[in-house]
Design a protein around this motif. Structure first.
Motif, PDB file in Angstrom:
ATOM      1  N   ALA A   1     -11.771  -3.786 -18.683  1.00 33.81           N
ATOM      2  CA  ALA A   1     -13.112  -3.217 -18.845  1.00 33.81           C
ATOM      3  C   ALA A   1     -13.061  -1.711 -19.088  1.00 33.81           C
ATOM      4  CB  ALA A   1     -13.957  -3.528 -17.618  1.00 33.81           C
ATOM      5  N   GLY A   2     -11.852  -1.152 -19.127  1.00 37.02           N
ATOM      6  CA  GLY A   2     -11.704   0.273 -19.414  1.00 37.02           C
ATOM      7  C   GLY A   2     -11.773   1.170 -18.203  1.00 37.02           C
ATOM      8  N   CYS A   3     -11.622   0.609 -17.019  1.00 34.13           N
ATOM      9  CA  CYS A   3     -11.656   1.408 -15.796  1.00 34.13           C
ATOM     10  C   CYS A   3     -10.273   1.977 -15.491  1.00 34.13           C
ATOM     11  CB  CYS A   3     -12.075   0.546 -14.597  1.00 34.13           C
ATOM     12  SG  CYS A   3     -13.657  -0.284 -14.790  1.00 34.13           S
ATOM     13  N   GLN A   4     -10.262   3.200 -14.976  1.00 32.79           N
ATOM     14  CA  GLN A   4      -9.026   3.738 -14.408  1.00 32.79           C
ATOM     15  C   GLN A   4      -8.962   3.206 -12.982  1.00 32.79           C
ATOM     16  OE1 GLN A   4      -8.849   8.012 -14.035  1.00 32.79           O
ATOM     17  NE2 GLN A   4      -7.132   7.890 -12.624  1.00 32.79           N
ATOM     18  N   VAL A   5      -7.882   2.538 -12.629  1.00 38.59           N
ATOM     19  CA  VAL A   5      -7.768   1.900 -11.318  1.00 38.59           C
ATOM     20  C   VAL A   5      -6.823   2.704 -10.439  1.00 38.59           C
ATOM     21  CG1 VAL A   5      -7.065  -0.184 -10.078  1.00 38.59           C
ATOM     22  CG2 VAL A   5      -8.243  -0.383 -12.279  1.00 38.59           C
ATOM     23  N   ILE A   6      -7.319   3.059  -9.250  1.00 31.08           N
ATOM     24  CA  ILE A   6      -6.494   3.711  -8.232  1.00 31.08           C
ATOM     25  C   ILE A   6      -6.251   2.674  -7.153  1.00 31.08           C
ATOM     26  CG2 ILE A   6      -6.353   5.575  -6.532  1.00 31.08           C
ATOM     27  CD1 ILE A   6      -8.291   7.142  -8.373  1.00 31.08           C
ATOM     28  N   ASP A   7      -5.004   2.305  -6.975  1.00 35.67           N
ATOM     29  CA  ASP A   7      -4.651   1.200  -6.080  1.00 35.67           C
ATOM     30  C   ASP A   7      -4.318   1.723  -4.687  1.00 35.67           C
ATOM     31  OD1 ASP A   7      -3.813  -1.119  -4.901  1.00 35.67           O
ATOM     32  OD2 ASP A   7      -2.438  -1.687  -6.512  1.00 35.67           O
ATOM     33  N   ARG A   8      -5.194   1.478  -3.750  1.00 36.64           N
ATOM     34  CA  ARG A   8      -4.988   1.844  -2.347  1.00 36.64           C
ATOM     35  C   ARG A   8      -5.113   0.593  -1.475  1.00 36.64           C
ATOM     36  NH1 ARG A   8      -3.301   5.958  -4.390  1.00 36.64           N
ATOM     37  NH2 ARG A   8      -4.380   7.942  -4.448  1.00 36.64           N
ATOM     38  N   ARG A   9      -4.629  -0.530  -1.998  1.00 34.68           N
ATOM     39  CA  ARG A   9      -4.735  -1.794  -1.259  1.00 34.68           C
ATOM     40  C   ARG A   9      -3.769  -1.775  -0.085  1.00 34.68           C
ATOM     41  NH1 ARG A   9      -3.937  -6.014  -6.039  1.00 34.68           N
ATOM     42  NH2 ARG A   9      -2.596  -4.331  -6.774  1.00 34.68           N
ATOM     43  N   GLN A  10      -4.312  -1.903   1.098  1.00 33.30           N
ATOM     44  CA  GLN A  10      -3.531  -1.938   2.331  1.00 33.30           C
ATOM     45  C   GLN A  10      -4.251  -2.838   3.329  1.00 33.30           C
ATOM     46  OE1 GLN A  10      -0.663  -0.286   2.598  1.00 33.30           O
ATOM     47  NE2 GLN A  10      -0.879   0.929   0.733  1.00 33.30           N
ATOM     48  N   ASP A  11      -3.507  -3.320   4.322  1.00 28.68           N
ATOM     49  CA  ASP A  11      -4.168  -4.041   5.407  1.00 28.68           C
ATOM     50  C   ASP A  11      -4.820  -3.012   6.338  1.00 28.68           C
ATOM     51  OD1 ASP A  11      -2.314  -3.234   7.563  1.00 28.68           O
ATOM     52  OD2 ASP A  11      -0.883  -4.485   6.490  1.00 28.68           O
ATOM     53  N   LEU A  12      -5.636  -3.474   7.267  1.00 28.16           N
ATOM     54  CA  LEU A  12      -6.382  -2.567   8.143  1.00 28.16           C
ATOM     55  C   LEU A  12      -5.480  -1.676   8.985  1.00 28.16           C
ATOM     56  CD1 LEU A  12      -9.397  -4.690   9.443  1.00 28.16           C
ATOM     57  CD2 LEU A  12      -9.458  -2.737   7.903  1.00 28.16           C
ATOM     58  N   VAL A  13      -4.408  -2.229   9.522  1.00 29.00           N
ATOM     59  CA  VAL A  13      -3.523  -1.447  10.384  1.00 29.00           C
ATOM     60  C   VAL A  13      -2.872  -0.314   9.588  1.00 29.00           C
ATOM     61  CG1 VAL A  13      -1.419  -1.508  11.791  1.00 29.00           C
ATOM     62  CG2 VAL A  13      -3.103  -3.356  11.978  1.00 29.00           C
TER      63      VAL A  13
ATOM     64  N   GLU B   1     -16.092   4.513 -14.323  1.00 33.36           N
ATOM     65  CA  GLU B   1     -14.959   5.174 -14.990  1.00 33.36           C
ATOM     66  C   GLU B   1     -13.693   4.972 -14.159  1.00 33.36           C
ATOM     67  OE1 GLU B   1     -14.661   6.892 -17.863  1.00 33.36           O
ATOM     68  OE2 GLU B   1     -16.745   6.570 -18.415  1.00 33.36           O
ATOM     69  N   VAL B   2     -13.808   5.232 -12.849  1.00 28.89           N
ATOM     70  CA  VAL B   2     -12.679   5.142 -11.926  1.00 28.89           C
ATOM     71  C   VAL B   2     -13.046   4.167 -10.822  1.00 28.89           C
ATOM     72  CG1 VAL B   2     -11.217   6.430 -10.301  1.00 28.89           C
ATOM     73  CG2 VAL B   2     -12.038   7.543 -12.392  1.00 28.89           C
ATOM     74  N   VAL B   3     -12.113   3.273 -10.499  1.00 28.70           N
ATOM     75  CA  VAL B   3     -12.310   2.331  -9.401  1.00 28.70           C
ATOM     76  C   VAL B   3     -11.143   2.485  -8.436  1.00 28.70           C
ATOM     77  CG1 VAL B   3     -12.558  -0.093  -8.717  1.00 28.70           C
ATOM     78  CG2 VAL B   3     -13.503   0.690 -10.908  1.00 28.70           C
ATOM     79  N   THR B   4     -11.461   2.781  -7.174  1.00 31.85           N
ATOM     80  CA  THR B   4     -10.439   2.844  -6.134  1.00 31.85           C
ATOM     81  C   THR B   4     -10.506   1.553  -5.338  1.00 31.85           C
ATOM     82  OG1 THR B   4     -10.576   5.254  -5.978  1.00 31.85           O
ATOM     83  CG2 THR B   4      -9.606   4.107  -4.108  1.00 31.85           C
ATOM     84  N   LEU B   5      -9.369   0.873  -5.242  1.00 30.05           N
ATOM     85  CA  LEU B   5      -9.274  -0.403  -4.534  1.00 30.05           C
ATOM     86  C   LEU B   5      -8.899  -0.141  -3.082  1.00 30.05           C
ATOM     87  CD1 LEU B   5      -7.135  -2.286  -7.202  1.00 30.05           C
ATOM     88  CD2 LEU B   5      -9.626  -2.119  -7.070  1.00 30.05           C
ATOM     89  N   LEU B   6      -9.685  -0.663  -2.160  1.00 31.61           N
ATOM     90  CA  LEU B   6      -9.421  -0.490  -0.731  1.00 31.61           C
ATOM     91  C   LEU B   6      -9.511  -1.848  -0.047  1.00 31.61           C
ATOM     92  CD1 LEU B   6     -11.639   2.654  -0.287  1.00 31.61           C
ATOM     93  CD2 LEU B   6      -9.154   2.602  -0.142  1.00 31.61           C
ATOM     94  N   GLY B   7      -8.527  -2.140   0.806  1.00 34.58           N
ATOM     95  CA  GLY B   7      -8.458  -3.420   1.493  1.00 34.58           C
ATOM     96  C   GLY B   7      -7.319  -4.250   0.925  1.00 34.58           C
ATOM     97  N   ASP B   8      -7.063  -5.363   1.549  1.00 32.97           N
ATOM     98  CA  ASP B   8      -5.916  -6.184   1.128  1.00 32.97           C
ATOM     99  C   ASP B   8      -6.335  -7.432   0.359  1.00 32.97           C
ATOM    100  OD1 ASP B   8      -7.020  -7.716   3.144  1.00 32.97           O
ATOM    101  OD2 ASP B   8      -5.204  -7.784   4.378  1.00 32.97           O
ATOM    102  N   GLY B   9      -7.597  -7.504  -0.077  1.00 36.58           N
ATOM    103  CA  GLY B   9      -8.066  -8.727  -0.715  1.00 36.58           C
ATOM    104  C   GLY B   9      -8.343  -8.630  -2.206  1.00 36.58           C
ATOM    105  N   VAL B  10      -7.932  -7.551  -2.838  1.00 32.49           N
ATOM    106  CA  VAL B  10      -8.161  -7.412  -4.279  1.00 32.49           C
ATOM    107  C   VAL B  10      -6.995  -8.059  -5.022  1.00 32.49           C
ATOM    108  CG1 VAL B  10      -8.550  -5.816  -6.181  1.00 32.49           C
ATOM    109  CG2 VAL B  10      -9.425  -5.260  -3.913  1.00 32.49           C
ATOM    110  N   SER B  11      -7.294  -9.047  -5.837  1.00 34.89           N
ATOM    111  CA  SER B  11      -6.253  -9.801  -6.543  1.00 34.89           C
ATOM    112  C   SER B  11      -5.763  -9.058  -7.782  1.00 34.89           C
ATOM    113  CB  SER B  11      -6.794 -11.167  -6.967  1.00 34.89           C
ATOM    114  OG  SER B  11      -7.777 -10.989  -7.980  1.00 34.89           O
ATOM    115  N   GLU B  12      -4.617  -9.465  -8.265  1.00 32.12           N
ATOM    116  CA  GLU B  12      -4.086  -8.910  -9.518  1.00 32.12           C
ATOM    117  C   GLU B  12      -5.005  -9.252 -10.687  1.00 32.12           C
ATOM    118  OE1 GLU B  12      -1.648  -6.741  -9.922  1.00 32.12           O
ATOM    119  OE2 GLU B  12      -1.387  -6.779  -7.736  1.00 32.12           O
ATOM    120  N   GLU B  13      -5.652 -10.413 -10.624  1.00 35.87           N
ATOM    121  CA  GLU B  13      -6.604 -10.796 -11.671  1.00 35.87           C
ATOM    122  C   GLU B  13      -7.773  -9.810 -11.725  1.00 35.87           C
ATOM    123  OE1 GLU B  13      -5.469 -13.018  -9.331  1.00 35.87           O
ATOM    124  OE2 GLU B  13      -4.079 -14.082 -10.635  1.00 35.87           O
TER     125      GLU B  13
END
Length: 120
Positions: A98-110, A78-90
């Protein structure tokens, strides 16, 4: 939100209308089997273990969820949280399609470390 279909309309001679109504309901979409998925992805795959170590104590404070690296698996959440800097816009677009609610927390490690430490 169903459609109403009227069959066999009859006038009874007293200016009353007698109707045989059949309600056709629309199927509710089924809930996705995974309530929340944390999708971990680093631009440099060698940093994947460092990302997991960085987030381990934070995950312990979060509600029970699935943590993984697989976009196809994440599409079942239902909900996908993105973590890390490697998740593409695609990937983001595919998850949304796919009907997921996306929470964008894409950041580099630092930056992630600074956020978790309350410095940022």
């Amino acid at each position: 939100n169903g459609a109403v279909v009227a069959n066999h309309l009859l006038l009874d001679g007293n200016n009353d209308l007698v109707a045989n109504l059949r309600y056709a309901t629309t199927a509710e979409p089924s809930a996705k089997p995974i309530p929340h998925y944390y999708l971990l992805c680093m631009a440099d795959p060698a940093l994947r273990a460092a990302l997991v170590r960085l987030l381990a104590s934070w995950f312990a404070t979060q509600p029970e969820s699935v943590i993984g690296f697989n976009t196809a698996e994440a599409e079942h959440a239902e909900v996908v949280t993105l973590l890390g800097d490697g998740v593409s816009e695609e990937t983001v677009s595919a998850l949304q399609a796919a009907g997921c609610q996306v929470i964008d927390r894409r950041q580099d490690l630092v930056t992630m470390a600074e956020i978790l430490a309350g410095v940022y």
